[in-house]
Write a protein that holds these residues in place. Sequence first.
Motif, PDB file in Angstrom:
ATOM      1  N   LEU A  24     -26.759  -8.894  60.278  1.00 13.44           N
ATOM      2  CA  LEU A  24     -25.683  -7.573  59.937  1.00 13.44           C
ATOM      3  C   LEU A  24     -24.518  -7.558  59.029  1.00 13.44           C
ATOM      4  N   ASP A  25     -24.071  -8.457  58.112  1.00 15.53           N
ATOM      5  CA  ASP A  25     -23.683  -8.500  57.333  1.00 15.53           C
ATOM      6  C   ASP A  25     -24.959  -7.679  56.465  1.00 15.53           C
ATOM      7  N   TYR A  26     -26.030  -8.069  56.645  1.00 18.76           N
ATOM      8  CA  TYR A  26     -27.111  -7.214  55.244  1.00 18.76           C
ATOM      9  C   TYR A  26     -26.874  -5.915  55.125  1.00 18.76           C
ATOM     10  N   ALA A  27     -27.284  -5.329  56.338  1.00 23.58           N
ATOM     11  CA  ALA A  27     -27.003  -4.347  57.060  1.00 23.58           C
ATOM     12  C   ALA A  27     -25.657  -3.772  56.746  1.00 23.58           C
ATOM     13  N   SER A  28     -24.185  -4.368  56.465  1.00 22.23           N
ATOM     14  CA  SER A  28     -23.205  -3.575  56.708  1.00 22.23           C
ATOM     15  C   SER A  28     -22.929  -3.042  54.506  1.00 22.23           C
ATOM     16  N   GLU A  29     -23.185  -4.994  54.066  1.00 20.95           N
ATOM     17  CA  GLU A  29     -23.845  -3.946  52.419  1.00 20.95           C
ATOM     18  C   GLU A  29     -24.644  -3.089  51.941  1.00 20.95           C
ATOM     19  N   MET A  30     -25.489  -2.767  52.936  1.00 19.18           N
ATOM     20  CA  MET A  30     -26.833  -1.992  52.136  1.00 19.18           C
ATOM     21  C   MET A  30     -25.773  -0.220  52.524  1.00 19.18           C
ATOM     22  N   ALA A  31     -25.457  -0.480  53.452  1.00 19.37           N
ATOM     23  CA  ALA A  31     -24.885   0.739  53.976  1.00 19.37           C
ATOM     24  C   ALA A  31     -23.968   0.744  52.783  1.00 19.37           C
ATOM     25  N   ILE A  32     -22.621   0.143  52.718  1.00 15.41           N
ATOM     26  CA  ILE A  32     -22.105   0.397  51.940  1.00 15.41           C
ATOM     27  C   ILE A  32     -22.164   0.790  50.249  1.00 15.41           C
ATOM     28  N   LYS A  33     -23.518   0.493  50.177  1.00 14.06           N
ATOM     29  CA  LYS A  33     -23.835   0.927  48.786  1.00 14.06           C
ATOM     30  C   LYS A  33     -24.588   2.095  48.821  1.00 14.06           C
TER      31      LYS A  33
END
Length: 70
Positions: A24-33
Amino acid sequence: AKKNKFLQEDFSPHFSVKNMLKDLDYASEMAIKEGKAIPLAAEVREFYRSALKRDPEKDFLLIWKIFKDI
């Protein structure tokens, strides 16, 4: 297989809480980027952080206990 584990409240690990939170953290980081929004992502991550405090090695279905305790 998950349905039976869920119904029996069997939280033996198959995919751990800590791994679910990591994803979930990875997905959030990717979305922010990418400048994309993930509605409710922060709230979902908070539920998994609560589960992580209880037992990071249990199956991610442990989130059910969090919901039951609310």
